[in-house]
Design an enzyme around this catalytic site. Structure first.
Site, PDB file in Angstrom:
ATOM      1  N   SER A 134      10.816  -8.783   1.263  1.00 46.25           N
ATOM      2  CA  SER A 134      10.356  -8.481  -0.095  1.00 46.25           C
ATOM      3  C   SER A 134      11.421  -8.910  -1.105  1.00 46.25           C
ATOM      4  O   SER A 134      11.806 -10.078  -1.118  1.00 46.25           O
ATOM      5  CB  SER A 134      10.003  -6.995  -0.217  1.00 46.25           C
ATOM      6  OG  SER A 134       9.262  -6.749  -1.394  1.00 46.25           O
ATOM      7  N   GLY A 194      12.390  -3.663  -2.152  1.00 46.10           N
ATOM      8  CA  GLY A 194      12.109  -2.588  -3.096  1.00 46.10           C
ATOM      9  C   GLY A 194      11.811  -3.079  -4.492  1.00 46.10           C
ATOM     10  O   GLY A 194      12.026  -2.359  -5.475  1.00 46.10           O
ATOM     11  N   GLY A 195      11.306  -4.336  -4.611  1.00 49.80           N
ATOM     12  CA  GLY A 195      10.892  -4.829  -5.917  1.00 49.80           C
ATOM     13  C   GLY A 195      12.031  -5.005  -6.901  1.00 49.80           C
ATOM     14  O   GLY A 195      11.808  -5.049  -8.104  1.00 49.80           O
TER      15      GLY A 195
END
Length: 527
Positions: A206, A118-119
């Protein structure tokens, strides 16, 4: 003491003792459904409330109470609530879930700890995609854990220029420190759930994948895990302290504050409002959504290149590593850029911005890199450039160093299955197949994707499970050879699954020098 999250203390002793596990910070009672027992919302640290806001997480306090652990804890403050109504935002979000399949009675199961993406500014373990129930049902001899950690403005901030900020020197990487505290809790308590604290694998995608590559570099991490699976991101996912100053000012403006005292006085509701206001300024570039982990010289080194070097030393060589990426990673962001035209313009912007930051030798290598793709369209060339600088170059750099130091290193590359025909094998495309959970079509068709039956769905899970058990992901059908800088053996998931050597050739070597220096932070903030 202040009660933890949404766990409710059981006063009358009326609970199923077979679902209760005694931990250092309480006895937690889970819920059994079919062959699974799931414990939700277990606090793994003292919650960062009141004076502890923006401070390093402290260990969970000893507690003899008995608590209900059948409901999700609060999720980290972020731009959107992704829990489908099952959880609420809260600062008391340092919680984890545990999934145990009772059909296997082994009391020393390998443990797999999932760190969501989720960055570093969004998402939570409460997102349906990250439910580990199906994985646990298929591999009863493994114990699964998922964790939440502070995000964005709560987890990755530079307060050095804010009056009073000198007392918050670790604020640049609180989210990573939260993850370490969760792993310490696992070491102390997981045996009670049937897990083996000496056989822990951390895996993530991610931002979760980047976390997996940062954690072994942080003091105090040694012995907390033995294996790492990094899906699509790496230590390139970090920001400078200078970038952090810009993000901090953005948040101060959104919050209407000028000092740390004013920030500390905000209510949780005001923090949520300020977060969402700041994020909306430029949600595509994530400048509004806060930093990646900061090169603060406290938790992480001040120089990104130092971290690559650390992955080539004796300490990290003791860790077994799987690392890899997907063919069309960057196309995940097509919908965020408003479609193909806007996406292409963003790719042009990235390449145009990056080249002036290179020295003369690197510029020549940049031009040679583009020349290797001369027969492809402009869009394809730019996509490959962004895929390489954001994902592949860093992965390969780490893998070469880790394997050269004697580490067991395994590389993969996913070419099939595609998530949607329009996007291809995008960032996170493997997750619905790994977890057997569908997700909404990112192109907005209203359909769910990731539901196709294919060999990859079964093979990827088996390989990940084998790696967690033994450190070797090979299966009876597929031998996964170790990676080295000499032949760069890579497990390629395509119509035919198997090993291939040096699949990107000269391109990776051309990219690696400036990718190490500039990293993901050199590009528009798209990941």
């Amino acid at each position: 003491m202040e009660q933890k999250d949404k766990n409710q203390k059981i006063i009358d002793g009326n609970y199923d003792k077979s679902l209760a596990v005694k931990c250092i910070n309480g006895t937690f009672v889970g819920k059994k459904t079919d062959e699974l027992i799931i414990w939700k919302g277990i606090p793994y640290a003292t919650q960062p409330l009141g004076k502890l806001r923006w401070q390093k997480a402290l260990p969970a306090a000893d507690d003899d109470g008995v608590y209900d652990a059948t409901k999700p804890g609060h999720i980290p403050i972020g731009p959107l609530n992704d829990s489908n109504g099952t959880a609420e935002f809260g600062e008391d979000c340092l919680v984890l879930n545990i999934y145990c399949n009772t059909s296997c009675a082994d009391t020393k199961k390998p443990v797999m700890v999932w760190i969501h993406g989720g960055g570093f500014c969004a998402e939570s373990q409460a997102q349906p995609l990250y439910d580990l129930s199906n994985f646990s049902k298929q591999y009863p001899d493994i114990l699964f854990v998922s964790i939440d950690y502070r995000l964005g403005f709560m987890g990755f901030m530079n307060f050095e220029r804010v009056p009073g900020g000198e007392n918050f020197k670790e604020a640049g990487n609180l989210g990573l420190l939260d993850q370490l505290e969760a792993l310490r809790w696992v070491q102390k308590n997981i045996a009670g759930f049937g897990g083996n604290p000496d056989n822990v694998t951390i895996f993530g995608e991610s931002a979760g994948s980047a976390s997996v590559t940062f954690l072994p570099l942080i003091d105090g991490s040694e012995g907390l895990f033995k294996k790492c699976i990094a899906q699509s991101a790496n230590i390139a996912y970090c920001d400078t302290m200078e970038h952090g100053i810009l993000v901090t000012q953005n948040f101060l403006t959104a919050a209407g504050c000028q000092t740390m005292d004013e920030l500390m006085a905000l209510t949780t509701e005001q923090l949520v409002e300020a977060y969402q206001t700041a994020y909306a300024i430029d949600k595509n570039s994530l400048l509004g959504g806060a930093n990646f982990p900061l090169l603060d010289g406290v938790t992480l080194p001040e120089d990104r290149a130092v971290m690559y070097g650390m992955w080539g030393d004796e300490k990290r060589a003791k860790i077994d590593l799987i690392i890899g990426s997907n063919q069309d990673e960057i196309r995940y962001f097509v919908p965020f850029e408003g479609g193909e035209e806007g996406f292409l313009n963003t790719l042009r912007w990235i390449a145009k911005r990056d080249r002036p930051q290179l020295n003369d030798q690197e510029k020549a290598m940049y031009d040679e890199f583009m020349a290797t793709l001369a027969n492809e369209s402009e869009g394809s060339r730019l996509e490959q450039y962004c895929n390489d600088i954001n994902f592949r170059a860093g992965n390969t750099n780490m893998a070469i160093r880790h394997s050269a130091a004697g580490g067991n290193t395994y590389m993969y590359f996913v070419k099939k299955p595609v998530l949607t025909p329009e996007l291809g094998v995008v960032h996170a495309a493997e997750l619905p197949f790994l977890f057997d959970n569908s997700l909404p079509d990112p192109m907005g068709s209203g359909k769910t994707v990731g539901t196709d039956e294919c060999e990859f769905r079964h093979v990827v899970k088996e390989m990940w499970a084998n790696f967690a058990r033994t450190g070797n992901p090979s299966t009876d059908k597929y031998e996964w050879k170790k990676f080295s800088g000499d032949d760069r053996q890579t497990m390629v998931f395509d119509d035919a699954i198997g090993m291939q050597k040096n699949i990107f050739g000269r391109r990776e070597d051309l990219m690696m020098s400036w990718a190490e220096r500039l990293g993901n932070g050199s590009s528009k903030r798209v990941c």
